[in-house]
Design a protein around this motif. Sequence first.
Motif, short mmCIF file in Angstrom:
data_model
loop_
_atom_site.label_atom_id
_atom_site.label_comp_id
_atom_site.label_asym_id
_atom_site.label_seq_id
_atom_site.Cartn_x
_atom_site.Cartn_y
_atom_site.Cartn_z
N ALA A 1 0.82 -1.21 0.00
CA ALA A 1 0.00 0.00 0.00
C ALA A 1 0.86 1.26 0.00
N GLU A 2 2.01 1.18 0.68
CA GLU A 2 2.87 2.35 0.81
C GLU A 2 3.54 2.76 -0.50
N GLU A 3 3.51 1.88 -1.49
CA GLU A 3 4.21 2.17 -2.74
C GLU A 3 3.26 2.57 -3.87
N HIS A 4 2.06 2.96 -3.52
CA HIS A 4 1.13 3.38 -4.56
C HIS A 4 1.62 4.66 -5.24
N ALA A 5 1.20 4.85 -6.48
CA ALA A 5 1.60 6.04 -7.23
C ALA A 5 0.85 7.26 -6.71
N THR A 6 1.50 8.42 -6.75
CA THR A 6 0.88 9.64 -6.25
C THR A 6 0.31 10.50 -7.36
N VAL A 7 0.25 9.99 -8.56
CA VAL A 7 -0.27 10.75 -9.68
C VAL A 7 -1.75 11.04 -9.50
N LEU A 8 -2.19 12.18 -10.03
CA LEU A 8 -3.61 12.53 -10.05
C LEU A 8 -4.20 12.12 -11.39
N TYR A 9 -5.41 11.61 -11.37
CA TYR A 9 -6.14 11.31 -12.59
C TYR A 9 -7.28 12.32 -12.72
N ILE A 10 -7.38 12.94 -13.88
CA ILE A 10 -8.51 13.81 -14.18
C ILE A 10 -9.27 13.13 -15.30
N MET A 11 -10.52 12.70 -15.04
CA MET A 11 -11.20 11.79 -15.96
C MET A 11 -12.64 12.20 -16.23
N ASP A 12 -13.02 12.09 -17.47
CA ASP A 12 -14.42 12.02 -17.88
C ASP A 12 -14.49 10.75 -18.70
N LEU B 1 -10.59 21.88 -18.48
CA LEU B 1 -10.38 21.52 -19.88
C LEU B 1 -10.91 20.11 -20.17
N VAL B 2 -10.71 19.19 -19.24
CA VAL B 2 -11.25 17.85 -19.41
C VAL B 2 -12.77 17.90 -19.40
N ALA B 3 -13.33 18.69 -18.49
CA ALA B 3 -14.78 18.79 -18.38
C ALA B 3 -15.42 19.40 -19.61
N THR B 4 -14.69 20.29 -20.28
CA THR B 4 -15.26 20.99 -21.44
C THR B 4 -14.76 20.42 -22.76
N GLY B 5 -14.05 19.32 -22.72
CA GLY B 5 -13.55 18.72 -23.95
C GLY B 5 -12.38 19.44 -24.55
N GLY B 6 -11.59 20.12 -23.71
CA GLY B 6 -10.39 20.80 -24.19
C GLY B 6 -10.64 22.22 -24.65
N LYS B 7 -11.86 22.71 -24.46
CA LYS B 7 -12.16 24.08 -24.87
C LYS B 7 -12.04 25.00 -23.67
N ALA B 8 -11.16 25.99 -23.78
CA ALA B 8 -10.99 26.94 -22.69
C ALA B 8 -12.21 27.84 -22.62
N PRO B 9 -12.72 28.12 -21.41
CA PRO B 9 -13.87 29.00 -21.29
C PRO B 9 -13.58 30.36 -21.91
N GLY B 10 -14.49 30.81 -22.75
CA GLY B 10 -14.31 32.13 -23.36
C GLY B 10 -13.34 32.16 -24.50
N ALA B 11 -12.86 30.98 -24.94
CA ALA B 11 -11.88 30.95 -26.02
C ALA B 11 -12.50 31.43 -27.31
N ALA B 12 -11.72 32.19 -28.08
CA ALA B 12 -12.20 32.71 -29.36
C ALA B 12 -12.32 31.59 -30.37
N ASP C 1 -16.84 8.72 -19.63
CA ASP C 1 -17.87 8.55 -20.65
C ASP C 1 -17.48 9.24 -21.95
N ALA C 2 -16.74 10.34 -21.83
CA ALA C 2 -16.27 11.07 -23.01
C ALA C 2 -14.91 10.57 -23.48
N ARG C 3 -14.37 9.53 -22.80
CA ARG C 3 -13.07 8.95 -23.14
C ARG C 3 -11.95 9.97 -23.00
N ARG C 4 -12.04 10.81 -21.96
CA ARG C 4 -10.98 11.80 -21.73
C ARG C 4 -10.34 11.55 -20.36
N MET C 5 -9.00 11.51 -20.34
CA MET C 5 -8.30 11.32 -19.07
C MET C 5 -6.91 11.91 -19.16
#
Length: 219
Positions: free
Chosen positions: A167-178, A202-213, A180-184
């Motif tokens: 248990a002590e050797e688990h990875a400390t990486v964070l996963y950011i996942m959607d 960005l993951v939640a919006t599919g890579g589109k920055a809010p307010g992006a032109a 259902d949309a196949r984004r991680m």
Amino acid sequence: MRTNLLLAAVATALLAFPALAHTDHAGSNPAAADPAVRAPVTTGTRDPRAYFTDADLVDQDGRKVRFYSDALKGRTVVLNVTYTNCTEACPLITNQLLQVREELGGAFGKQVSFVTLTSDPARDTPKALKAFAVKQNANVAGWSFLTGRKEDVDVILKRLGVYSENAEEHATVLYIMDVDARRMRRMLPNLPPKAIAEAARLVATGGKAPGAAPPAGAH
């Protein structure tokens, strides 16, 4: 300008980088770590429910949680792995996530949720997870601390690519996942909280920055 610089930093961070081992991260100098993350990973044609499993888990309040249906389905999740007897890296990462929560503001709990999965289900009962969450000021709505039968937890850890015999050797990486949309994305937890929060958006919006032109010539 500052927003553009932040987005550029997040984009630069989307480079391949192996997950850090828990023991390595605990003793490392955060300032010296390469702030890179793994590029988006898709589950391809795999069904996310079948791949990540819908195992019956339990949260810090003793509620039954099906991993896919209740923790992942239809939402963007920032997931990390921890164990409550950890006294170094795990509390630091939890504190980092608290700062990410602040950066997310009103999006936390609505657009983005947090899931902390134990790597030590034999010892990490719901009561132990609750005590850890309360001690770290992380026992808040929108943040689930999950445990369950060891065989179920081990399968999930293997599917995430962070399983370890200890248990002590688990990875400390964070996963950011959607899922259902196949984004991680996989991110190092010692990146600036603002950058992690922006990556979650960005993951939640599919890579589109809010307010992006829109692109030139678009109507």
